[in-house]
Design an enzyme around this catalytic site. Structure first.
Site, PDB file in Angstrom:
ATOM      1  N   ASP A 262      -0.268 -27.742   5.408  1.00 49.03           N
ATOM      2  CA  ASP A 262       0.564 -26.827   4.610  1.00 49.03           C
ATOM      3  C   ASP A 262       0.669 -25.485   5.311  1.00 49.03           C
ATOM      4  O   ASP A 262      -0.117 -25.175   6.211  1.00 49.03           O
ATOM      5  CB  ASP A 262      -0.085 -26.650   3.211  1.00 49.03           C
ATOM      6  CG  ASP A 262       0.897 -26.217   2.135  1.00 49.03           C
ATOM      7  OD1 ASP A 262       1.461 -25.112   2.267  1.00 49.03           O
ATOM      8  OD2 ASP A 262       1.095 -26.963   1.164  1.00 49.03           O
TER       9      ASP A 262
ATOM     10  N   ASP B 260       3.862 -26.169   9.661  1.00 46.78           N
ATOM     11  CA  ASP B 260       5.215 -25.843   9.200  1.00 46.78           C
ATOM     12  C   ASP B 260       6.053 -27.077   9.505  1.00 46.78           C
ATOM     13  O   ASP B 260       6.315 -27.385  10.674  1.00 46.78           O
ATOM     14  CB  ASP B 260       5.752 -24.621   9.945  1.00 46.78           C
ATOM     15  CG  ASP B 260       7.198 -24.305   9.546  1.00 46.78           C
ATOM     16  OD1 ASP B 260       7.810 -25.095   8.791  1.00 46.78           O
ATOM     17  OD2 ASP B 260       7.717 -23.274  10.002  1.00 46.78           O
ATOM     18  N   VAL B 261       6.473 -27.786   8.470  1.00 46.51           N
ATOM     19  CA  VAL B 261       7.148 -29.078   8.679  1.00 46.51           C
ATOM     20  C   VAL B 261       8.469 -28.954   9.432  1.00 46.51           C
ATOM     21  O   VAL B 261       8.999 -29.942   9.923  1.00 46.51           O
ATOM     22  CB  VAL B 261       7.398 -29.852   7.354  1.00 46.51           C
ATOM     23  CG1 VAL B 261       6.089 -30.261   6.698  1.00 46.51           C
ATOM     24  CG2 VAL B 261       8.287 -29.058   6.394  1.00 46.51           C
TER      25      VAL B 261
ATOM     26  N   TYR C  52      20.094 -28.839  -3.355  1.00 48.39           N
ATOM     27  CA  TYR C  52      18.792 -29.529  -3.377  1.00 48.39           C
ATOM     28  C   TYR C  52      18.989 -31.034  -3.525  1.00 48.39           C
ATOM     29  O   TYR C  52      18.380 -31.828  -2.798  1.00 48.39           O
ATOM     30  CB  TYR C  52      17.980 -28.975  -4.547  1.00 48.39           C
ATOM     31  CG  TYR C  52      16.656 -29.664  -4.799  1.00 48.39           C
ATOM     32  CD1 TYR C  52      15.562 -29.415  -3.990  1.00 48.39           C
ATOM     33  CD2 TYR C  52      16.502 -30.528  -5.885  1.00 48.39           C
ATOM     34  CE1 TYR C  52      14.333 -30.029  -4.247  1.00 48.39           C
ATOM     35  CE2 TYR C  52      15.287 -31.142  -6.151  1.00 48.39           C
ATOM     36  CZ  TYR C  52      14.205 -30.887  -5.330  1.00 48.39           C
ATOM     37  OH  TYR C  52      13.005 -31.498  -5.578  1.00 48.39           O
TER      38      TYR C  52
ATOM     39  N   LYS D  36      17.808 -34.214  -1.105  1.00 50.00           N
ATOM     40  CA  LYS D  36      16.943 -35.307  -1.556  1.00 50.00           C
ATOM     41  C   LYS D  36      17.639 -36.666  -1.406  1.00 50.00           C
ATOM     42  O   LYS D  36      16.983 -37.685  -1.170  1.00 50.00           O
ATOM     43  CB  LYS D  36      16.476 -35.054  -2.995  1.00 50.00           C
ATOM     44  CG  LYS D  36      15.520 -33.869  -3.108  1.00 50.00           C
ATOM     45  CD  LYS D  36      14.255 -34.072  -2.267  1.00 50.00           C
ATOM     46  CE  LYS D  36      13.222 -32.981  -2.466  1.00 50.00           C
ATOM     47  NZ  LYS D  36      11.967 -33.244  -1.740  1.00 50.00           N
TER      48      LYS D  36
ATOM     49  N   VAL E 242       8.305 -32.105 -13.108  1.00 52.25           N
ATOM     50  CA  VAL E 242       6.875 -31.850 -13.365  1.00 52.25           C
ATOM     51  C   VAL E 242       6.700 -30.327 -13.342  1.00 52.25           C
ATOM     52  O   VAL E 242       7.195 -29.660 -12.425  1.00 52.25           O
ATOM     53  CB  VAL E 242       5.988 -32.474 -12.260  1.00 52.25           C
ATOM     54  CG1 VAL E 242       4.521 -32.255 -12.578  1.00 52.25           C
ATOM     55  CG2 VAL E 242       6.293 -33.956 -12.081  1.00 52.25           C
TER      56      VAL E 242
ATOM     57  N   THR F  38       5.162 -27.908 -12.131  1.00 52.92           N
ATOM     58  CA  THR F  38       4.455 -27.208 -11.056  1.00 52.92           C
ATOM     59  C   THR F  38       5.133 -25.849 -10.870  1.00 52.92           C
ATOM     60  O   THR F  38       6.060 -25.512 -11.613  1.00 52.92           O
ATOM     61  CB  THR F  38       4.611 -27.997  -9.748  1.00 52.92           C
ATOM     62  OG1 THR F  38       6.017 -28.101  -9.478  1.00 52.92           O
ATOM     63  CG2 THR F  38       4.014 -29.394  -9.845  1.00 52.92           C
TER      64      THR F  38
HETATM   65  P1  NAI Z   1       5.469 -26.556  -4.998  1.00 56.39           P
HETATM   66  O1  NAI Z   1       6.452 -25.486  -4.677  1.00 56.39           O
HETATM   67  O2  NAI Z   1       4.516 -26.336  -6.111  1.00 56.39           O
HETATM   68  O3  NAI Z   1       4.608 -26.909  -3.689  1.00 56.39           O
HETATM   69  C1  NAI Z   1       5.236 -27.137  -2.461  1.00 56.39           C
HETATM   70  C2  NAI Z   1       4.217 -27.069  -1.339  1.00 56.39           C
HETATM   71  O4  NAI Z   1       4.929 -27.297  -0.116  1.00 56.39           O
HETATM   72  C3  NAI Z   1       3.539 -25.704  -1.224  1.00 56.39           C
HETATM   73  O5  NAI Z   1       2.146 -25.874  -1.035  1.00 56.39           O
HETATM   74  C4  NAI Z   1       4.216 -25.078  -0.016  1.00 56.39           C
HETATM   75  O6  NAI Z   1       3.382 -24.174   0.703  1.00 56.39           O
HETATM   76  C5  NAI Z   1       4.525 -26.321   0.832  1.00 56.39           C
HETATM   77  N1  NAI Z   1       5.589 -26.052   1.811  1.00 56.39           N
HETATM   78  C6  NAI Z   1       6.799 -25.477   1.592  1.00 56.39           C
HETATM   79  N2  NAI Z   1       7.462 -25.343   2.745  1.00 56.39           N
HETATM   80  C7  NAI Z   1       6.662 -25.847   3.723  1.00 56.39           C
HETATM   81  C8  NAI Z   1       6.783 -25.980   5.131  1.00 56.39           C
HETATM   82  N3  NAI Z   1       7.868 -25.519   5.785  1.00 56.39           N
HETATM   83  N4  NAI Z   1       5.775 -26.553   5.820  1.00 56.39           N
HETATM   84  C9  NAI Z   1       4.655 -26.983   5.187  1.00 56.39           C
HETATM   85  N5  NAI Z   1       4.474 -26.876   3.859  1.00 56.39           N
HETATM   86  C10 NAI Z   1       5.468 -26.304   3.129  1.00 56.39           C
HETATM   87  O7  NAI Z   1       6.359 -27.875  -5.238  1.00 56.39           O
HETATM   88  P2  NAI Z   1       6.006 -29.261  -5.982  1.00 56.39           P
HETATM   89  O8  NAI Z   1       6.580 -29.208  -7.334  1.00 56.39           O
HETATM   90  O9  NAI Z   1       4.596 -29.601  -5.791  1.00 56.39           O
HETATM   91  O10 NAI Z   1       6.938 -30.262  -5.142  1.00 56.39           O
HETATM   92  C11 NAI Z   1       6.443 -31.131  -4.145  1.00 56.39           C
HETATM   93  C12 NAI Z   1       7.564 -32.062  -3.719  1.00 56.39           C
HETATM   94  O11 NAI Z   1       8.029 -32.801  -4.840  1.00 56.39           O
HETATM   95  C13 NAI Z   1       8.790 -31.349  -3.161  1.00 56.39           C
HETATM   96  O12 NAI Z   1       9.324 -32.094  -2.081  1.00 56.39           O
HETATM   97  C14 NAI Z   1       9.749 -31.337  -4.326  1.00 56.39           C
HETATM   98  O13 NAI Z   1      11.081 -31.234  -3.904  1.00 56.39           O
HETATM   99  C15 NAI Z   1       9.440 -32.671  -4.964  1.00 56.39           C
HETATM  100  N6  NAI Z   1       9.794 -32.767  -6.370  1.00 56.39           N
HETATM  101  C16 NAI Z   1       9.263 -31.919  -7.291  1.00 56.39           C
HETATM  102  C17 NAI Z   1       9.612 -32.028  -8.614  1.00 56.39           C
HETATM  103  C18 NAI Z   1       9.067 -31.130  -9.669  1.00 56.39           C
HETATM  104  O14 NAI Z   1       9.576 -31.144 -10.778  1.00 56.39           O
HETATM  105  N7  NAI Z   1       8.042 -30.356  -9.411  1.00 56.39           N
HETATM  106  C19 NAI Z   1      10.563 -33.063  -9.070  1.00 56.39           C
HETATM  107  C20 NAI Z   1      11.063 -33.901  -8.007  1.00 56.39           C
HETATM  108  C21 NAI Z   1      10.680 -33.752  -6.709  1.00 56.39           C
END
Ligand code: NAI
Length: 262
Positions: free
Chosen positions: A40, A61-62, A156, A160, A191, A193
């Site tokens: 991360d 950094d992805v 977005y 996806k 979710v 988050t």
């Molecule tokens: P979040 O924002 O809480 O966490 C995202 C994490 O990804 C963070 O720890 C951040 O530092 C990391 N990140 C961001 N850019 C990065 C990069 N360039 N390199 C490395 N790490 C990076 O988001 P959440 O809710 O945990 O989402 C996780 C995944 O699930 C995402 O792909 C999101 O699009 C997907 N998702 C989330 C939903 C939701 O309702 N929370 C619903 C559907 C999909």
């Protein structure tokens, strides 16, 4: 929580594992016996979670190819590489009529390029010629947004849908190249988050719902299971797809959304 799925002896790298869904996936994979590498941008948060679950942390950094190379090398040094979860993602809400090119570019970089590079480096490490060399599993995190039309998440949703499509092509190429890597994706529902809660706030700010609570209620209304998703719901699906119980499941997009996207 004890898991009935046994991932002992496997090493899993989870991008975006410092918080939210990725953190839950990392915890669940560790509970199933895997050695987990959290990758991360958020070093302190990621290292703290890794320490709690007896895993490792690597800065990643992805969007950056060199960063991927060193993160995968570091993971392989912990004992191999069997599972890569491309979970890192960002969401920037906007109605298309107001969309900013820079916001779209940022989402394309993280959500699409980040996932593609993750698949590339997983293939290189896990394929028969790679330093891990035993095949394995890639799980990409798409979204219910890839399967429905919800306002203000057009950019977005497009990223996806791209994750969904690259998943299928990657599974096909892995087969053709004899890499022994299964590639699947999940479509999480909403979710709460940091990202999920932020999205509900954005909906209210854009005037699409009176309050964030109404936005959440609108999502629940569209969901046959009658509730939002939880971090554990998503983590359980990832552990299953990573396991041998899913050994003939390849190239699919699995909705984990309580039926919202059907
Ligand atoms: P979040 O924002 O809480 O966490 C995202 C994490 O990804 C963070 O720890 C951040 O530092 C990391 N990140 C961001 N850019 C990065 C990069 N360039 N390199 C490395 N790490 C990076 O988001 P959440 O809710 O945990 O989402 C996780 C995944 O699930 C995402 O792909 C999101 O699009 C997907 N998702 C989330 C939903 C939701 O309702 N929370 C619903 C559907 C999909």
């Amino acid at each position: 929580m004890a898991s009935s799925i046994d991932l002992a002896g496997r090493t899993a790298l989870v991008t975006g594992g410092a918080q939210g869904l990725g953190e839950g996936m990392a915890r669940a994979l560790a509970a199933a016996g895997a050695t987990v590498v959290i990758a991360d941008l958020r070093d302190d948060q990621g290292a703290a979670v890794a320490a709690e679950i007896g895993g490792h942390f690597v800065h990643l950094d992805v969007t950056n190819e060199l960063s991927w190379k060193s993160a995968v090398d570091a993971a392989v040094q912990t004992g191999g590489l069997d599972i890569v979860v491309n979970n890192a993602g960002i969401e920037i809400s906007s109605l298309i009529i107001n969309i900013e090119p820079e916001d779209i570019r940022r989402m394309l970089e993280v959500n699409v390029l980040g996932t593609v590079l993750g698949i590339k480096h997983a293939f290189r490490a896990m394929g028969p010629e790679g330093p891990a060399g035993k095949g394995g599993v890639v799980i990409n995190v798409a979204s219910v947004a890839a399967t429905i039309a919800f306002p203000a998440i057009g950019g977005y949703s497009a990223t996806k849908s791209a994750v969904d499509r690259i998943t299928r092509v990657a599974a096909m190429e892995s087969g053709k190249l004899g890499l022994g890597v299964r590639v699947n994706c999940i479509y999480p529902g909403l979710v709460p988050t940091e990202m999920g809660a932020g999205l509900a706030n954005d909906m209210a700010e854009l005037g699409l719902f009176p309050t964030p609570g109404d936005a959440v209620a609108g999502v629940v209304e569209l969901t046959p299971s009658g509730r939002l998703g939880t971090v554990e719901d998503m983590a359980d699906a990832v552990v299953f797809l990573a396991s041998d119980q899913a050994k003939f499941i390849n190239g699919v997009g699995l909705p984990v959304d309580g039926g919202m996207g059907m």
